[in-house]
Scaffold this motif. Structure first.
Motif, PDB file in Angstrom:
ATOM      1  N   PRO A   3       0.943  -1.395   0.025  1.00  0.00           N
ATOM      2  CA  PRO A   3       0.085  -0.130  -0.151  1.00  0.00           C
ATOM      3  C   PRO A   3       0.761   1.160   0.060  1.00  0.00           C
ATOM      4  N   SER A   4       0.531   2.281  -0.551  1.00  0.00           N
ATOM      5  CA  SER A   4       1.171   3.801  -0.570  1.00  0.00           C
ATOM      6  C   SER A   4       0.951   4.303   0.744  1.00  0.00           C
ATOM      7  N   PRO A   5       1.882   5.005   1.181  1.00  0.00           N
ATOM      8  CA  PRO A   5       1.827   5.648   2.337  1.00  0.00           C
ATOM      9  C   PRO A   5       1.011   7.020   2.344  1.00  0.00           C
ATOM     10  N   VAL A   6       0.137   7.358   3.276  1.00  0.00           N
ATOM     11  CA  VAL A   6      -0.642   8.503   3.188  1.00  0.00           C
ATOM     12  C   VAL A   6      -0.452   9.340   4.560  1.00  0.00           C
ATOM     13  N   VAL A   7      -0.760  10.506   4.850  1.00  0.00           N
ATOM     14  CA  VAL A   7      -0.743  10.754   6.218  1.00  0.00           C
ATOM     15  C   VAL A   7      -2.034  11.748   6.327  1.00  0.00           C
ATOM     16  N   LEU A   8      -2.223  11.883   7.723  1.00  0.00           N
ATOM     17  CA  LEU A   8      -3.726  12.550   7.970  1.00  0.00           C
ATOM     18  C   LEU A   8      -3.303  14.078   8.538  1.00  0.00           C
ATOM     19  N   GLY A   9      -3.564  14.964   7.824  1.00  0.00           N
ATOM     20  CA  GLY A   9      -3.450  16.307   8.262  1.00  0.00           C
ATOM     21  C   GLY A   9      -4.517  17.025   8.868  1.00  0.00           C
ATOM     22  N   ILE A  10      -4.481  17.739   9.940  1.00  0.00           N
ATOM     23  CA  ILE A  10      -5.439  18.237  10.826  1.00  0.00           C
ATOM     24  C   ILE A  10      -5.253  19.829  11.038  1.00  0.00           C
ATOM     25  N   ASP A  11      -6.216  20.632  10.882  1.00  0.00           N
ATOM     26  CA  ASP A  11      -6.089  21.870  11.202  1.00  0.00           C
ATOM     27  C   ASP A  11      -7.158  22.215  12.126  1.00  0.00           C
ATOM     28  N   ILE A  12      -6.729  22.795  13.378  1.00  0.00           N
ATOM     29  CA  ILE A  12      -7.932  22.996  14.538  1.00  0.00           C
ATOM     30  C   ILE A  12      -7.837  24.434  14.664  1.00  0.00           C
ATOM     31  N   GLY A  13      -9.103  24.961  14.468  1.00  0.00           N
ATOM     32  CA  GLY A  13      -9.386  26.465  14.722  1.00  0.00           C
ATOM     33  C   GLY A  13     -10.410  26.501  15.796  1.00  0.00           C
ATOM     34  N   GLY A  14     -10.808  27.700  16.143  1.00  0.00           N
ATOM     35  CA  GLY A  14     -11.560  28.161  17.241  1.00  0.00           C
ATOM     36  C   GLY A  14     -12.983  27.450  16.822  1.00  0.00           C
ATOM     37  N   THR A  15     -13.391  27.746  15.593  1.00  0.00           N
ATOM     38  CA  THR A  15     -14.780  27.393  15.067  1.00  0.00           C
ATOM     39  C   THR A  15     -14.925  25.982  14.262  1.00  0.00           C
ATOM     40  N   THR A  16     -13.835  25.651  13.458  1.00  0.00           N
ATOM     41  CA  THR A  16     -13.834  24.592  12.714  1.00  0.00           C
ATOM     42  C   THR A  16     -12.635  23.801  12.789  1.00  0.00           C
ATOM     43  N   THR A  17     -12.762  22.544  12.443  1.00  0.00           N
ATOM     44  CA  THR A  17     -11.555  21.786  12.401  1.00  0.00           C
ATOM     45  C   THR A  17     -11.669  21.014  11.093  1.00  0.00           C
ATOM     46  N   SER A  18     -10.482  21.121  10.305  1.00  0.00           N
ATOM     47  CA  SER A  18     -10.573  20.495   8.803  1.00  0.00           C
ATOM     48  C   SER A  18      -9.512  19.101   9.060  1.00  0.00           C
ATOM     49  N   PHE A  19      -9.781  17.940   8.383  1.00  0.00           N
ATOM     50  CA  PHE A  19      -8.643  16.986   8.172  1.00  0.00           C
ATOM     51  C   PHE A  19      -8.692  16.568   6.882  1.00  0.00           C
ATOM     52  N   ALA A  20      -7.500  16.070   6.386  1.00  0.00           N
ATOM     53  CA  ALA A  20      -7.326  15.450   5.290  1.00  0.00           C
ATOM     54  C   ALA A  20      -6.715  14.440   5.013  1.00  0.00           C
ATOM     55  N   ILE A  21      -6.876  13.313   4.147  1.00  0.00           N
ATOM     56  CA  ILE A  21      -5.903  12.351   4.057  1.00  0.00           C
ATOM     57  C   ILE A  21      -5.185  12.546   2.850  1.00  0.00           C
ATOM     58  N   VAL A  22      -3.800  12.750   3.041  1.00  0.00           N
ATOM     59  CA  VAL A  22      -2.795  13.495   2.054  1.00  0.00           C
ATOM     60  C   VAL A  22      -2.061  12.525   1.470  1.00  0.00           C
ATOM     61  N   GLU A  23      -1.653  12.414   0.122  1.00  0.00           N
ATOM     62  CA  GLU A  23      -0.525  11.605  -0.351  1.00  0.00           C
ATOM     63  C   GLU A  23       0.777  12.439  -0.465  1.00  0.00           C
ATOM     64  N   ARG A  24       1.885  12.022  -0.713  1.00  0.00           N
ATOM     65  CA  ARG A  24       3.057  12.814  -0.898  1.00  0.00           C
ATOM     66  C   ARG A  24       3.136  13.710  -1.743  1.00  0.00           C
ATOM     67  N   ASP A  25       2.408  13.993  -2.784  1.00  0.00           N
ATOM     68  CA  ASP A  25       2.398  14.920  -3.651  1.00  0.00           C
ATOM     69  C   ASP A  25       1.365  16.171  -3.389  1.00  0.00           C
ATOM     70  N   GLY A  26       0.933  15.938  -2.189  1.00  0.00           N
ATOM     71  CA  GLY A  26      -0.129  16.757  -1.806  1.00  0.00           C
ATOM     72  C   GLY A  26      -1.730  16.564  -2.007  1.00  0.00           C
ATOM     73  N   LYS A  27      -1.836  15.646  -2.774  1.00  0.00           N
ATOM     74  CA  LYS A  27      -3.275  15.262  -3.354  1.00  0.00           C
ATOM     75  C   LYS A  27      -3.999  14.689  -2.229  1.00  0.00           C
ATOM     76  N   CYS A  28      -5.297  15.200  -1.865  1.00  0.00           N
ATOM     77  CA  CYS A  28      -6.137  14.812  -0.921  1.00  0.00           C
ATOM     78  C   CYS A  28      -7.040  13.707  -1.314  1.00  0.00           C
ATOM     79  N   LEU A  29      -7.171  12.635  -0.689  1.00  0.00           N
ATOM     80  CA  LEU A  29      -8.089  11.636  -1.014  1.00  0.00           C
ATOM     81  C   LEU A  29      -9.279  11.878  -0.430  1.00  0.00           C
ATOM     82  N   VAL A  30      -9.267  12.544   0.882  1.00  0.00           N
ATOM     83  CA  VAL A  30     -10.647  12.853   1.402  1.00  0.00           C
ATOM     84  C   VAL A  30     -10.449  14.244   2.050  1.00  0.00           C
TER      85      VAL A  30
END
Ligand SMILES: [Zn+2]
Length: 334
Positions: A3-30
């Protein structure tokens, strides 16, 4: 096939929190955005994110493997993984955010503040690719900064380097949310722009469509829209904001001699209304040896996902340099 490696990127703000499953080239799966629910403890947010990840990841689990989690959060300390006194979050004085995510995912975790995450995102996936010396200024609710020197984020002795937003414009000036007086943030944030409008409205007799607003309901967007329609008070407010911002950016140049300064976030979306006066003031206040050398640029990342991409880029870099173990023993103490 492995399987190809992916990471979870999370941005926590005061109002909303975003997350994305991200490949090495910056492409977001979700990519998803959820309410942060600032009144809840951090552990609730961590369990909501990990539950949601386990719901969305199965369709990808044959092809991809999660290898790490990167997080951008206000007042997050890269060295310790701890978030101290986060503004707009009811998390108390200190939360071991890295530890909570390590417990939830059993994977390498790295945290940093949102402005540093934006700078790393710019370096990996945005307009700073190939640059080794640059500064990212985030202009939103607050004024944040991520400083890159020799291709590395500057963290300083305690992990909190790079708070240009709380350097002083005027020691007798406006009260800042941090408790000090006259910080850049009190002038160059969205709220700072609105405070400048109110000062101009009081000082000048000119007609302005902004006269119908009170300080409570005026937003930076209202000022931008009025300026776009040619309202002189609104345009003056951007000129004054640019003048002050450019002056402090000239100070920052003297410390790290960057190739470029990127303006990022809500206010930067005003484009030349803000960039032109900022560029002019920056040049005017630079020491002669720096003049004509420092470019003032817009972010190369879309506003919506830059912070998430930055958080993902942070953990990608950590995984590749094997540097994700800062104080991991510390963070594991329950
Ligand atoms: Zn301040």
């Amino acid at each position: 096939m492995a399987p190809s490696p992916v990471v979870l990127g999370i941005d926590i703000g005061g109002t909303t929190t975003s997350f994305a499953i991200v490949e090495r080239d910056g492409k977001c799966l979700v990519q998803e955005v959820h309410p942060t629910r600032a009144e809840e403890p951090a552990s609730r947010l961590v369990s909501r994110i990990s539950e949601r990840f386990r719901e969305v990841f199965p369709p990808f689990s044959e092809t991809y493997a999660l290898t790490g989690v990167g997080i951008g959060a206000p007042n997050a300390n890269y060295y310790t993984g701890i978030v101290e006194h986060p503004p707009n979050l009811n998390w108390g004085p200190s939360v071991n955010l890295a530890g909570l995510f390590r417990d939830a995912f059993a994977l390498p975790v790295a945290v940093t503040n949102d402005a540093n995450a934006a700078a790393i995102g710019e370096m990996e996936f945005g307009a700073a690719r190939g640059m080794r010396h640059f500064i990212v200024i985030t202009l939103g609710t607050g004024v944040g900064s991520g400083i890159v020197v020799n291709g590395e984020i500057l963290y300083g002795a305690d992990g909190f380097a790079g708070e240009i937003g709380h350097t002083v414009v005027d020691p007798q000036g406006r009260r800042c949310a941090c408790g000090k007086r006259g910080c850049l943030e009190a002038y160059a944030s969205a709220a700072g722009l609105c405070r400048t409008v109110m000062t101009l409205l009081a000082d000048q007799m000119d007609d302005s469509e902004l006269r119908r607003f009170s300080i409570r309901d005026l937003t930076a967007r209202d000022v931008f829209e009025a300026a776009s329609r040619g309202d002189e008070i609104a345009r003056d407010a951007f000129r004054e904001t640019g003048r002050i911002l450019g002056m402090k950016l000239a100070d920052a140049v003297a410390f790290t001699s960057p190739e470029a300064i990127f303006l990022f976030g809500g206010l930067a979306a005003a484009g030349e209304l803000l960039f032109e006066p900022t560029r002019r003031s920056l040049e005017a206040h630079l020491l002669n040896i720096y003049r004509g050398k420092v470019r003032l640029l817009a972010s190369g990342l879309r506003d919506g996902n830059a912070a998430v991409l930055g958080a993902a880029a942070l953990i990608w870099r950590e995984l590749e340099t094997g540097a994700s173990h800062h104080d991991s023993e510390l963070s594991f103490i329950p």
